[in-house]
Write an enzyme that holds these catalytic residues in place. Sequence first.
Site, mmCIF file in Angstrom:
data_model
loop_
_atom_site.group_PDB
_atom_site.id
_atom_site.type_symbol
_atom_site.label_atom_id
_atom_site.label_comp_id
_atom_site.label_asym_id
_atom_site.label_seq_id
_atom_site.Cartn_x
_atom_site.Cartn_y
_atom_site.Cartn_z
ATOM 1 N N HIS A 227 9.263 -20.939 -11.471
ATOM 2 C CA HIS A 227 9.782 -19.406 -12.057
ATOM 3 C C HIS A 227 9.847 -19.111 -9.907
ATOM 4 O O HIS A 227 10.573 -18.984 -9.366
ATOM 5 C CB HIS A 227 9.166 -18.973 -12.105
HETATM 6 C C1 UD1 Z 1 7.502 -11.839 -10.133
HETATM 7 C C2 UD1 Z 1 6.048 -12.113 -9.179
HETATM 8 C C3 UD1 Z 1 5.909 -13.376 -9.128
HETATM 9 C C4 UD1 Z 1 4.704 -14.057 -10.159
HETATM 10 C C5 UD1 Z 1 6.251 -13.973 -11.297
HETATM 11 C C6 UD1 Z 1 5.845 -14.238 -13.030
HETATM 12 C C7 UD1 Z 1 6.869 -10.847 -7.049
HETATM 13 C C8 UD1 Z 1 7.341 -11.402 -6.298
HETATM 14 N N1 UD1 Z 1 6.624 -12.360 -7.838
HETATM 15 O O1 UD1 Z 1 8.691 -13.289 -9.442
HETATM 16 O O2 UD1 Z 1 4.341 -13.850 -8.354
HETATM 17 O O3 UD1 Z 1 5.097 -14.887 -10.763
HETATM 18 O O4 UD1 Z 1 7.445 -12.695 -11.306
HETATM 19 O O5 UD1 Z 1 6.967 -13.800 -13.286
HETATM 20 O O6 UD1 Z 1 6.913 -9.799 -7.417
HETATM 21 N N2 UD1 Z 1 14.576 -11.061 -14.194
HETATM 22 C C9 UD1 Z 1 14.961 -10.408 -15.237
HETATM 23 N N3 UD1 Z 1 14.386 -9.985 -16.388
HETATM 24 C C10 UD1 Z 1 13.478 -9.637 -16.044
HETATM 25 C C11 UD1 Z 1 12.240 -9.732 -14.046
HETATM 26 C C12 UD1 Z 1 13.141 -10.761 -14.227
HETATM 27 O O7 UD1 Z 1 15.820 -10.907 -15.792
HETATM 28 O O8 UD1 Z 1 12.781 -8.623 -16.675
HETATM 29 C C13 UD1 Z 1 15.570 -11.951 -12.885
HETATM 30 C C14 UD1 Z 1 16.321 -11.320 -12.283
HETATM 31 O O9 UD1 Z 1 17.114 -11.913 -12.621
HETATM 32 C C15 UD1 Z 1 15.372 -10.757 -10.750
HETATM 33 C C16 UD1 Z 1 14.661 -12.426 -10.566
HETATM 34 O O10 UD1 Z 1 14.418 -13.133 -12.952
HETATM 35 O O11 UD1 Z 1 15.871 -10.672 -10.168
HETATM 36 C C17 UD1 Z 1 13.369 -12.659 -10.121
HETATM 37 O O12 UD1 Z 1 12.177 -11.047 -10.857
HETATM 38 P P1 UD1 Z 1 11.567 -10.457 -9.935
HETATM 39 O O13 UD1 Z 1 10.589 -9.306 -10.471
HETATM 40 O O14 UD1 Z 1 12.334 -10.289 -8.339
HETATM 41 O O15 UD1 Z 1 10.339 -12.475 -9.104
HETATM 42 P P2 UD1 Z 1 9.950 -12.798 -10.105
HETATM 43 O O16 UD1 Z 1 10.370 -15.018 -9.901
HETATM 44 O O17 UD1 Z 1 9.835 -12.799 -11.616
#
Ligand code: UD1
Length: 416
Positions: A227
Amino acid sequence: MSIKILSVVGARPNFMKIAAVCEAIREYNASSKRLLIDHVLVHTGQHYDTNMSDMFFNDLELPTPNLFLGVGSGSHSIQTAKIMEGFEKVLLAEKPDIVIVVGDVNSTVACALVTKKTCWTTQTERDFIPKLVHVEAGLRSFDRTMPEEVNRIVTDALSDVLFTTEESANENLKREGVSEDKIHFVGNVMIDTLLRYRTKAKESTILKDLQLYENNGPKPYAILTLHRPANVDDHGTLSKMLDAFLQISRDLPLVFPAHPRTLKQIQEADLGDYFVDHFIDRPEPWDSRVRIRLLPPLGYLDFLKLMSLAQVVLTDSGGIQEETTILGVPCITLRDKTERPVTLTRGTNVLVGSDCKKIIEEFTRVVRGQREIPSAPQLWDGHAARRIIRILIEEERRSAGPSRAEVQTIDSKHPD
Ligand code: UD1
């Protein structure tokens, strides 16, 4: 008499860390006769899907958060800003003595910043700023292109009390000029949770659900998780890595519970041909076609069971490098650097980056070779959160003088 501790969760890896802290607080309150901890749990809503958040609250028996900020997704700046805006209101309403942040996600750094920029007047102090506590402090990948590295550096620079998981973290903090009396090497709260739920996870039916049992035993299989933006956001890098995984899936069934970010990239880049959708309610028979088996994100107990019995785990996660170390399962990390070097020296972890040739070479070495018996890193013994609560209570007692002199130290049966 009570001391108010507010702790913050936001994203998936925070939940298993805070679960250990919640349990240690519950245990402390059950044994303390005088000073109790008034615990407020705040969920920023950085992760919000059922399988990224609610499932973990259920599996880990976490209390329902007292406050939910519902910030959702956005660019790093927008997400961080929204958390800061929401958290400032929470802090001013709740006025805690201590704020605990864990790990390195955007919720961690956002709430750390707000904690050290907000003050109010108390009966005894004109300007009171709560104490900021960072759990899992000091880890460094030395790669500032990783968003988490920036979050770690800023959070540590602001924190008053820094709890570390491994010796490298102590050294990093000292080198950065953090005074030694702020650093406490306590062990690993995520491993506290793993050890606590290991037996319960055995009851998960995930292997049966995925048709991974044969002749009353588990079939050999591998797990993939991916991821990190550096691996999944560039379609060229992602498809090259998928070529390697496809090749691996010809040797060993490869189960891939995919993060929503990764699923989105797979769809956008039209890379569906690499996969078989392996839904739990109607899994594809394993021997029909050789492909990577794509799954939605799994809950904590299902993933723990799946990980415990895997031949090998391929991952770019930080936490999984630590969990496989304790489980003794070989871990091939799809990154060039790790902020958790103890998993390389004491555990089962090897770094291969995103290079196709290296991934396959290491996979072949691991599945053909003898499994090494790893040794648990120092203090990864299931008691880190108890140490944290004991240290915080003792510090409160020392700093508040006679008014807090009645604070009970945690029961002597609790380890140092
Ligand atoms: C975040 C953390 C990362 C951790 C990871 C675990 C930061 C900078 N990164 O990354 O360190 O390893 O979580 O999962 O905080 N999304 C969904 N549903 C959700 C959450 C996210 O669809 O419940 C999608 C969205 O499109 C979002 C993308 O995932 O834009 C990324 O989510 P985000 O929280 O920005 O960062 P992660 O890649 O999850």
